[in-house]
Design a protein around this motif. Structure first.
Motif, PDB file in Angstrom:
ATOM      1  N   CYS A  87      13.715  36.945   1.119  1.00 33.25           N
ATOM      2  CA  CYS A  87      14.480  35.751   1.478  1.00 33.25           C
ATOM      3  C   CYS A  87      14.205  35.251   3.054  1.00 33.25           C
ATOM      4  N   TRP A  88      13.869  36.145   3.799  1.00 31.17           N
ATOM      5  CA  TRP A  88      13.630  35.670   5.176  1.00 31.17           C
ATOM      6  C   TRP A  88      12.283  35.602   5.800  1.00 31.17           C
ATOM      7  N   ARG A  89      11.353  35.988   4.807  1.00 30.54           N
ATOM      8  CA  ARG A  89      10.123  35.957   5.178  1.00 30.54           C
ATOM      9  C   ARG A  89       9.602  34.333   5.421  1.00 30.54           C
ATOM     10  N   PRO A  90       9.995  33.304   4.790  1.00 25.10           N
ATOM     11  CA  PRO A  90       9.838  31.959   5.269  1.00 25.10           C
ATOM     12  C   PRO A  90       9.963  31.724   6.660  1.00 25.10           C
ATOM     13  N   LEU A  91      11.350  32.046   7.014  1.00 27.00           N
ATOM     14  CA  LEU A  91      11.842  31.429   8.405  1.00 27.00           C
ATOM     15  C   LEU A  91      10.936  32.238   9.337  1.00 27.00           C
ATOM     16  N   PHE A  92      10.533  33.718   9.102  1.00 28.25           N
ATOM     17  CA  PHE A  92       9.764  34.303  10.200  1.00 28.25           C
ATOM     18  C   PHE A  92       8.194  33.561   9.985  1.00 28.25           C
ATOM     19  N   GLN A  93       7.833  33.116   9.167  1.00 34.34           N
ATOM     20  CA  GLN A  93       6.410  32.657   8.917  1.00 34.34           C
ATOM     21  C   GLN A  93       6.358  31.175   9.383  1.00 34.34           C
ATOM     22  N   PHE A  94       7.325  30.414   9.394  1.00 34.66           N
ATOM     23  CA  PHE A  94       7.203  29.177   9.722  1.00 34.66           C
ATOM     24  C   PHE A  94       7.982  28.768  10.955  1.00 34.66           C
ATOM     25  N   ARG A  95       8.457  29.980  11.721  1.00 33.38           N
ATOM     26  CA  ARG A  95       9.315  29.781  13.049  1.00 33.38           C
ATOM     27  C   ARG A  95       8.805  28.913  14.122  1.00 33.38           C
ATOM     28  N   ARG A  96       7.504  28.748  14.033  1.00 33.98           N
ATOM     29  CA  ARG A  96       6.723  27.970  15.332  1.00 33.98           C
ATOM     30  C   ARG A  96       6.048  26.866  14.714  1.00 33.98           C
ATOM     31  N   VAL A 100       8.325  21.512  11.056  1.00 42.09           N
ATOM     32  CA  VAL A 100       9.502  21.843  10.546  1.00 42.09           C
ATOM     33  C   VAL A 100      10.730  21.662  11.743  1.00 42.09           C
ATOM     34  N   ARG A 101      11.688  20.894  11.158  1.00 41.79           N
ATOM     35  CA  ARG A 101      12.871  20.293  12.186  1.00 41.79           C
ATOM     36  C   ARG A 101      13.938  21.403  12.305  1.00 41.79           C
ATOM     37  N   ASP A 212      16.314  38.325  -4.214  1.00 45.10           N
ATOM     38  CA  ASP A 212      15.710  38.214  -2.894  1.00 45.10           C
ATOM     39  C   ASP A 212      14.447  37.331  -3.122  1.00 45.10           C
ATOM     40  N   THR A 213      13.744  37.369  -4.172  1.00 48.19           N
ATOM     41  CA  THR A 213      12.542  36.445  -4.486  1.00 48.19           C
ATOM     42  C   THR A 213      12.846  35.112  -4.690  1.00 48.19           C
ATOM     43  N   ALA A 214      14.163  34.804  -5.249  1.00 46.95           N
ATOM     44  CA  ALA A 214      14.743  33.478  -5.758  1.00 46.95           C
ATOM     45  C   ALA A 214      15.026  32.733  -4.583  1.00 46.95           C
ATOM     46  N   VAL A 215      15.764  33.631  -3.697  1.00 45.48           N
ATOM     47  CA  VAL A 215      16.462  32.867  -2.508  1.00 45.48           C
ATOM     48  C   VAL A 215      15.006  32.643  -1.504  1.00 45.48           C
ATOM     49  N   GLY A 216      14.390  33.604  -1.533  1.00 44.84           N
ATOM     50  CA  GLY A 216      12.935  33.214  -0.713  1.00 44.84           C
ATOM     51  C   GLY A 216      12.468  32.113  -1.157  1.00 44.84           C
ATOM     52  N   PHE A 217      12.345  31.895  -2.402  1.00 44.22           N
ATOM     53  CA  PHE A 217      11.609  30.484  -2.801  1.00 44.22           C
ATOM     54  C   PHE A 217      12.332  29.130  -2.380  1.00 44.22           C
ATOM     55  N   ALA A 218      13.656  29.409  -2.483  1.00 41.84           N
ATOM     56  CA  ALA A 218      14.530  28.291  -2.006  1.00 41.84           C
ATOM     57  C   ALA A 218      14.385  28.273  -0.381  1.00 41.84           C
ATOM     58  N   GLY A 219      14.040  29.170   0.312  1.00 43.83           N
ATOM     59  CA  GLY A 219      13.926  29.083   1.603  1.00 43.83           C
ATOM     60  C   GLY A 219      12.636  28.260   2.052  1.00 43.83           C
ATOM     61  N   ARG A 220      11.680  28.619   1.213  1.00 40.83           N
ATOM     62  CA  ARG A 220      10.338  28.051   1.571  1.00 40.83           C
ATOM     63  C   ARG A 220      10.375  26.506   1.288  1.00 40.83           C
ATOM     64  N   MET A 221      11.217  26.138   0.124  1.00 35.34           N
ATOM     65  CA  MET A 221      11.266  24.749  -0.049  1.00 35.34           C
ATOM     66  C   MET A 221      11.940  23.901   1.079  1.00 35.34           C
ATOM     67  N   LEU A 222      13.033  24.659   1.584  1.00 39.05           N
ATOM     68  CA  LEU A 222      14.030  24.129   2.839  1.00 39.05           C
ATOM     69  C   LEU A 222      12.994  23.936   3.859  1.00 39.05           C
ATOM     70  N   LEU A 223      11.972  24.794   4.073  1.00 38.15           N
ATOM     71  CA  LEU A 223      11.031  24.712   5.265  1.00 38.15           C
ATOM     72  C   LEU A 223       9.862  23.934   5.336  1.00 38.15           C
ATOM     73  N   THR A 224       9.793  23.136   4.105  1.00 38.94           N
ATOM     74  CA  THR A 224       8.585  22.275   3.913  1.00 38.94           C
ATOM     75  C   THR A 224       8.234  21.289   5.218  1.00 38.94           C
ATOM     76  N   PRO A 225       7.124  21.526   5.773  1.00 38.97           N
ATOM     77  CA  PRO A 225       6.912  20.470   6.864  1.00 38.97           C
ATOM     78  C   PRO A 225       7.061  19.139   6.558  1.00 38.97           C
ATOM     79  N   LEU A 226       7.690  18.414   7.484  1.00 38.52           N
ATOM     80  CA  LEU A 226       7.993  17.090   7.435  1.00 38.52           C
ATOM     81  C   LEU A 226       7.017  16.174   8.116  1.00 38.52           C
ATOM     82  N   THR A 227       6.452  16.666   9.171  1.00 36.99           N
ATOM     83  CA  THR A 227       5.702  15.921  10.207  1.00 36.99           C
ATOM     84  C   THR A 227       4.498  16.830  10.453  1.00 36.99           C
ATOM     85  N   ASP A 228       3.346  16.148  11.009  1.00 37.34           N
ATOM     86  CA  ASP A 228       2.234  16.996  11.219  1.00 37.34           C
ATOM     87  C   ASP A 228       2.649  17.826  12.527  1.00 37.34           C
TER      88      ASP A 228
END
Length: 228
Positions: A87-96, A100-101, A212-228
């Motif tokens: 559930c936390w991995r998307p935030l750590f993967q996309f943190r920089r 992502v806004r 854990d897996t389902a919540v992580g999937f939702a987190g990955r959707m929330l972190l979809t990059p919206l700009t380059d």
């Protein structure tokens, strides 16, 4: 020493750790964004505990500390190159990620913490206190109410652009598919389910893994990059 002091560190202890993170992480880091949000609500809970706003401060402290410790354990895992919960991995993967806004980072952290950690924290607290989940429902609801009010505030603070432009902003549509209130309700159901399964370790482990897996999937959707 009271029984509560044997149960868990104080809320001040976890607040201190979050303040240390806030002082050391770069401001635009995605984990730092969530940490600032979570620090605000944890400080608020600490103040309310001190002023007697919780009917059972002992139970509220046990729940809040175990809740915070699960987030801090994920931070420690990532910092030491161990895998945090899914559930936390998307935030750590996309943190920089520059696309992502800040609001996405904040809500992705809330999604992980409410959707996964809160249910497990209820079970942890029940075991420590020797009680059943219904006995913690009032404390659960009060903490949840604070988080819902915080979500409204961070949407106002971190949502970019004037109101008239927000309708066309892809961020508006992305975040409209997720609700903290629904996540909180689901966390309570998950906690009750895990408590029922506590004597069947294999089933409890499978349920926790799927959550854990389902919540992580939702987190990955929330972190979809919206700009380059």
């Amino acid at each position: 020493m009271t029984r509560l002091e044997h149960l868990a560190p104080s809320v001040d202890t976890v607040v201190s750790r979050m303040r240390t993170l806030a002082a050391t992480l770069p401001e635009r880091d995605g984990v730092a964004v969530f940490n600032r949000v979570y620090l605000t609500v944890t400080e608020d809970i600490d103040r309310r505990l001190g002023s007697g706003d919780f009917p059972d401060p002992r139970a509220a402290t046990a729940l809040d500390v175990r809740f915070a410790e699960r987030y801090l354990a994920a931070v420690d895992a990532a910092a030491s190159d161990r895998r945090p919960p899914a559930c936390w991995r998307p935030l750590f993967q996309f943190r920089r990620h520059p696309g992502v806004r800040p609001l996405q980072f904040a809500l992705a952290g809330i999604n992980a913490h409410i959707g996964h950690d809160l249910a497990l924290a209820v079970v942890d607290a029940c075991r420590a206190l020797g009680c059943e989940p219904p006995e913690l429902e009032d404390e659960f609801d009060r903490v949840g109410d604070l988080l819902v009010s915080l979500e409204e505030r961070i949407r106002e603070d971190l949502m970019p652009g004037p109101d008239l432009l927000q309708i066309a902003d892809p961020l508006t549509h992305l975040l409209g598919s997720w609700s903290l209130e629904r996540a909180r309700d689901a966390a309570w159901v998950a906690a009750r389910t895990l408590w029922t399964l506590r004597h069947w370790s294999d089933m409890a482990e499978e349920f926790t893994g799927r959550l854990d897996t389902a919540v992580g999937f939702a987190g990955r959707m929330l972190l979809t990059p919206l700009t380059d």
